[in-house]
Scaffold this motif. Structure first.
Motif, PDB file in Angstrom:
ATOM      1  N   THR A   1      13.364  30.922  21.161  1.00  0.00           N
ATOM      2  CA  THR A   1      13.426  31.412  19.711  1.00  0.00           C
ATOM      3  C   THR A   1      13.877  30.436  18.614  1.00  0.00           C
ATOM      4  OG1 THR A   1      15.666  31.980  19.618  1.00  0.00           O
ATOM      5  CG2 THR A   1      14.117  33.496  20.964  1.00  0.00           C
ATOM      6  N   ASP A   2      13.399  30.704  17.331  1.00  0.00           N
ATOM      7  CA  ASP A   2      13.812  30.006  16.342  1.00  0.00           C
ATOM      8  C   ASP A   2      15.390  29.485  16.299  1.00  0.00           C
ATOM      9  OD1 ASP A   2      11.219  29.339  15.707  1.00  0.00           O
ATOM     10  OD2 ASP A   2      11.369  30.936  13.761  1.00  0.00           O
ATOM     11  N   ASP A   3      15.961  30.930  16.421  1.00  0.00           N
ATOM     12  CA  ASP A   3      17.657  30.588  16.392  1.00  0.00           C
ATOM     13  C   ASP A   3      18.151  29.559  17.563  1.00  0.00           C
ATOM     14  OD1 ASP A   3      17.853  32.549  14.523  1.00  0.00           O
ATOM     15  OD2 ASP A   3      17.949  34.244  15.617  1.00  0.00           O
ATOM     16  N   GLU A   4      17.585  29.837  18.880  1.00  0.00           N
ATOM     17  CA  GLU A   4      17.956  28.759  19.785  1.00  0.00           C
ATOM     18  C   GLU A   4      17.710  27.475  19.349  1.00  0.00           C
ATOM     19  OE1 GLU A   4      17.454  31.535  23.718  1.00  0.00           O
ATOM     20  OE2 GLU A   4      15.754  30.608  22.819  1.00  0.00           O
ATOM     21  N   LEU A   5      16.410  27.236  18.671  1.00  0.00           N
ATOM     22  CA  LEU A   5      16.228  25.856  18.178  1.00  0.00           C
ATOM     23  C   LEU A   5      17.029  25.311  17.144  1.00  0.00           C
ATOM     24  CD1 LEU A   5      14.107  23.751  19.035  1.00  0.00           C
ATOM     25  CD2 LEU A   5      12.362  25.012  17.630  1.00  0.00           C
ATOM     26  N   LEU A   6      17.339  26.190  16.263  1.00  0.00           N
ATOM     27  CA  LEU A   6      18.041  25.869  15.088  1.00  0.00           C
ATOM     28  C   LEU A   6      19.522  25.645  15.330  1.00  0.00           C
ATOM     29  CD1 LEU A   6      16.502  28.457  12.567  1.00  0.00           C
ATOM     30  CD2 LEU A   6      16.408  25.908  12.259  1.00  0.00           C
ATOM     31  N   SER A   7      19.753  26.154  16.437  1.00  0.00           N
ATOM     32  CA  SER A   7      21.246  26.013  16.895  1.00  0.00           C
ATOM     33  C   SER A   7      21.576  24.499  17.355  1.00  0.00           C
ATOM     34  CB  SER A   7      21.792  26.951  17.910  1.00  0.00           C
ATOM     35  OG  SER A   7      22.856  26.726  18.514  1.00  0.00           O
ATOM     36  N   VAL A   8      20.488  24.029  18.154  1.00  0.00           N
ATOM     37  CA  VAL A   8      20.445  22.699  18.439  1.00  0.00           C
ATOM     38  C   VAL A   8      20.389  21.642  17.675  1.00  0.00           C
ATOM     39  CG1 VAL A   8      19.738  21.133  20.302  1.00  0.00           C
ATOM     40  CG2 VAL A   8      19.731  23.751  21.036  1.00  0.00           C
ATOM     41  N   PHE A   9      19.408  21.894  16.606  1.00  0.00           N
ATOM     42  CA  PHE A   9      19.168  20.922  15.373  1.00  0.00           C
ATOM     43  C   PHE A   9      20.682  20.858  14.605  1.00  0.00           C
ATOM     44  CE2 PHE A   9      14.580  21.620  15.724  1.00  0.00           C
ATOM     45  CZ  PHE A   9      14.220  20.533  15.420  1.00  0.00           C
ATOM     46  N   ALA A  10      21.395  22.149  14.529  1.00  0.00           N
ATOM     47  CA  ALA A  10      22.683  22.097  13.767  1.00  0.00           C
ATOM     48  C   ALA A  10      23.647  21.148  14.610  1.00  0.00           C
ATOM     49  CB  ALA A  10      22.947  23.700  13.546  1.00  0.00           C
ATOM     50  N   GLN A  11      23.603  21.375  15.905  1.00  0.00           N
ATOM     51  CA  GLN A  11      24.265  20.554  16.727  1.00  0.00           C
ATOM     52  C   GLN A  11      24.267  18.998  16.438  1.00  0.00           C
ATOM     53  OE1 GLN A  11      24.163  21.897  20.808  1.00  0.00           O
ATOM     54  NE2 GLN A  11      24.484  24.080  20.471  1.00  0.00           N
ATOM     55  N   ALA A  12      23.028  18.667  16.601  1.00  0.00           N
ATOM     56  CA  ALA A  12      22.744  16.985  16.459  1.00  0.00           C
ATOM     57  C   ALA A  12      22.586  16.734  14.957  1.00  0.00           C
ATOM     58  CB  ALA A  12      21.235  17.100  16.815  1.00  0.00           C
ATOM     59  N   ALA A  13      22.862  17.629  14.179  1.00  0.00           N
ATOM     60  CA  ALA A  13      22.955  17.421  12.400  1.00  0.00           C
ATOM     61  C   ALA A  13      21.541  16.697  12.164  1.00  0.00           C
ATOM     62  CB  ALA A  13      24.123  16.464  12.223  1.00  0.00           C
ATOM     63  N   LEU A  14      20.546  17.450  12.652  1.00  0.00           N
ATOM     64  CA  LEU A  14      19.297  16.846  12.035  1.00  0.00           C
ATOM     65  C   LEU A  14      18.295  17.806  11.463  1.00  0.00           C
ATOM     66  CD1 LEU A  14      18.278  15.169  15.707  1.00  0.00           C
ATOM     67  CD2 LEU A  14      18.348  14.080  13.233  1.00  0.00           C
TER      68      LEU A  14
ATOM     69  N   MET B   1      19.988  21.781   7.898  1.00  0.00           N
ATOM     70  CA  MET B   1      20.350  20.370   7.074  1.00  0.00           C
ATOM     71  C   MET B   1      19.970  20.656   5.631  1.00  0.00           C
ATOM     72  SD  MET B   1      22.274  19.248   9.369  1.00  0.00           S
ATOM     73  CE  MET B   1      22.790  17.614   8.298  1.00  0.00           C
ATOM     74  N   ALA B   2      19.427  21.621   5.319  1.00  0.00           N
ATOM     75  CA  ALA B   2      18.838  21.831   3.934  1.00  0.00           C
ATOM     76  C   ALA B   2      20.023  21.850   2.599  1.00  0.00           C
ATOM     77  CB  ALA B   2      18.009  23.246   3.776  1.00  0.00           C
ATOM     78  N   GLY B   3      19.724  20.815   1.795  1.00  0.00           N
ATOM     79  CA  GLY B   3      20.551  20.667   0.894  1.00  0.00           C
ATOM     80  C   GLY B   3      21.813  19.829   1.010  1.00  0.00           C
ATOM     81  N   ARG B   4      21.789  19.284   2.404  1.00  0.00           N
ATOM     82  CA  ARG B   4      23.007  18.255   2.658  1.00  0.00           C
ATOM     83  C   ARG B   4      22.665  17.056   2.863  1.00  0.00           C
ATOM     84  NH1 ARG B   4      25.895  21.508   7.903  1.00  0.00           N
ATOM     85  NH2 ARG B   4      25.819  23.654   6.966  1.00  0.00           N
ATOM     86  N   THR B   5      23.566  16.107   2.683  1.00  0.00           N
ATOM     87  CA  THR B   5      23.371  14.501   3.086  1.00  0.00           C
ATOM     88  C   THR B   5      23.013  14.299   4.241  1.00  0.00           C
ATOM     89  OG1 THR B   5      25.058  14.256   0.981  1.00  0.00           O
ATOM     90  CG2 THR B   5      24.240  12.489   2.349  1.00  0.00           C
ATOM     91  N   LEU B   6      21.825  13.825   4.711  1.00  0.00           N
ATOM     92  CA  LEU B   6      21.545  13.440   5.923  1.00  0.00           C
ATOM     93  C   LEU B   6      21.792  12.124   6.410  1.00  0.00           C
ATOM     94  CD1 LEU B   6      17.807  14.878   5.912  1.00  0.00           C
ATOM     95  CD2 LEU B   6      19.950  16.114   6.524  1.00  0.00           C
ATOM     96  N   GLU B   7      22.271  12.067   7.654  1.00  0.00           N
ATOM     97  CA  GLU B   7      22.772  10.644   8.277  1.00  0.00           C
ATOM     98  C   GLU B   7      21.260  10.368   8.574  1.00  0.00           C
ATOM     99  OE1 GLU B   7      24.705   9.157  12.353  1.00  0.00           O
ATOM    100  OE2 GLU B   7      25.266  10.962  11.638  1.00  0.00           O
ATOM    101  N   GLN B   8      21.031   8.813   8.443  1.00  0.00           N
ATOM    102  CA  GLN B   8      19.810   8.431   8.806  1.00  0.00           C
ATOM    103  C   GLN B   8      19.667   8.319  10.302  1.00  0.00           C
ATOM    104  OE1 GLN B   8      19.622   4.016   8.191  1.00  0.00           O
ATOM    105  NE2 GLN B   8      17.708   4.076   7.788  1.00  0.00           N
TER     106      GLN B   8
END
Length: 337
Positions: free
Chosen positions: A276-289, A314-321
């Motif tokens: 699901t989108d929620d499962e996918l977004l959770s891992v993106f958040a963990q990786a800060a991507l 990560m919308a609106g946040r400073t992204l690590e390269q």
């Protein structure tokens, strides 16, 4: 009794005696609802035998010799010519037997039901339990060994993995940035990304060659990670190859080449675990991507991936390269070097 109706007025003559020492006596035999009545010729009843307890001593022979169950000394002989009476006795005994309870049959039916229930539990519960146990006890080094065997089999189809001394450090940095053990880029074979037992993620070369933003390739690695969280890759292998694979892995610690081939063919051509989108977004958040570059790479219109775009963690946040530009440029040429 329905079977009695056509025999209600049947009578026959026979020879009866109460014991072997007595002389046989000619008698009249008639049928009642559940009894055989033996009378003299003055219509005086001499004895009554229960049809349910009537035993024929010589089945198929004549004259037919009957006795009450438990008393073989008292006998009644009926000649072969008494066909109607013999047929009536046989039919009524069968009707009585069908009407009486059969505890033995019920007992066997109960036993059979229990056995079937146990078998059903074993067939439905045991394989899943065995598989879950195997997934939990297989050590990481064995998982990596299985993953390496699968990769070797895939390379027969896709061609050898793209790698060079210059690009290996960049792949290691990307793996570290996305939280996986290892990333391998293949010239073909996998449609996008695939995670193997042991934590190796396979990427199709197009994901690094066709996109300027390394967040796209990183996003596909994260998607592979998310699928692994929904279903362990080793569990997926056991699902696709059957319960005997789990038993073999538990008892011998090895998988045959045929099992590896079967899994490889299925995982490359079959559907992947749904996430699901929620499962996918959770891992993106963990990786800060960011999830947006990955979403647009899947659907340039954004229509089918709107949830990944609107809820980008990560919308609106400073992204690590994701990777330094130099590393990414090297990776984009990994299969051409």
């Amino acid at each position: 009794m329905t079977a009695l109706k056509q025999y209600q007025r049947i009578e026959a003559t026979g020879l009866w005696r109460t014991s072997p020492d007595e002389q046989r006596r000619e008698v009249v035999v008639s049928i009642g609802e559940a009894t055989l009545t033996i009378s003299d010729f003055n219509d005086r009843a001499l004895t009554h035998w229960s049809l349910a307890a009537l035993v024929r001593q010589n089945p198929g022979e004549f004259p037919a010799v009957f006795n009450p169950d438990g008393d073989p000394d008292e006998t009644l002989e009926l000649a072969k010519s008494e066909t109607t009476m013999l047929e009536a006795i046989d039919r009524l005994q069968r009707a009585i037997d069908r009407a009486r309870p059969h505890p033995g049959r019920l007992r066997w039916a109960s036993v059979a039901g229990v056995v079937l229930a146990v078998l059903a539990v074993l067939l439905l519960w045991l394989p899943r339990t065995l598989q879950s146990h195997v997934v939990s006890v297989v050590p990481e080094i064995k998982r990596q060994e299985i993953g390496a065997a699968i990769l070797e089999r895939i390379e027969r189809v896709s061609g050898q993995a793209c790698a060079s001394r210059e690009t290996n450090p960049s792949l290691e940095r990307l793996a570290q940035r996305t939280g996986v053990r290892q990333i391998v880029v293949l010239p073909a074979g996998v449609p996008d990304s695939l995670i193997l037992p042991g934590g190796t993620v396979l990427l199709n070369r197009s994901l690094v060659e066709d996109h300027e933003d390394p967040a796209v390739a990183a996003g596909y690695v994260v998607a592979a990670r998310a699928r692994a969280q929904v279903q362990d890759p080793l569990d997926d292998l056991l699902d696709r190859t059957g319960p005997t694979t789990a038993f073999r892995l538990l008892t011998t610690g090895e998988l045959t080449a045929e099992i590896i081939d079967t899994y490889t063919e299925q995982v490359l051509s079959g559907p992947r675990p749904e996430i699901t989108d929620d499962e996918l977004l959770s891992v993106f958040a963990q990786a800060a991507l960011p999830s947006t570059p990955y979403a647009y790479a899947r659907d340039i219109t954004g229509e089918t991936v709107i949830g990944l775009i609107e809820a980008d963690p990560m919308a609106g946040r400073t992204l690590e390269q994701v990777l330094p530009d130099r590393d990414w440029v090297q990776l984009q040429n990994i299969c051409g070097q």
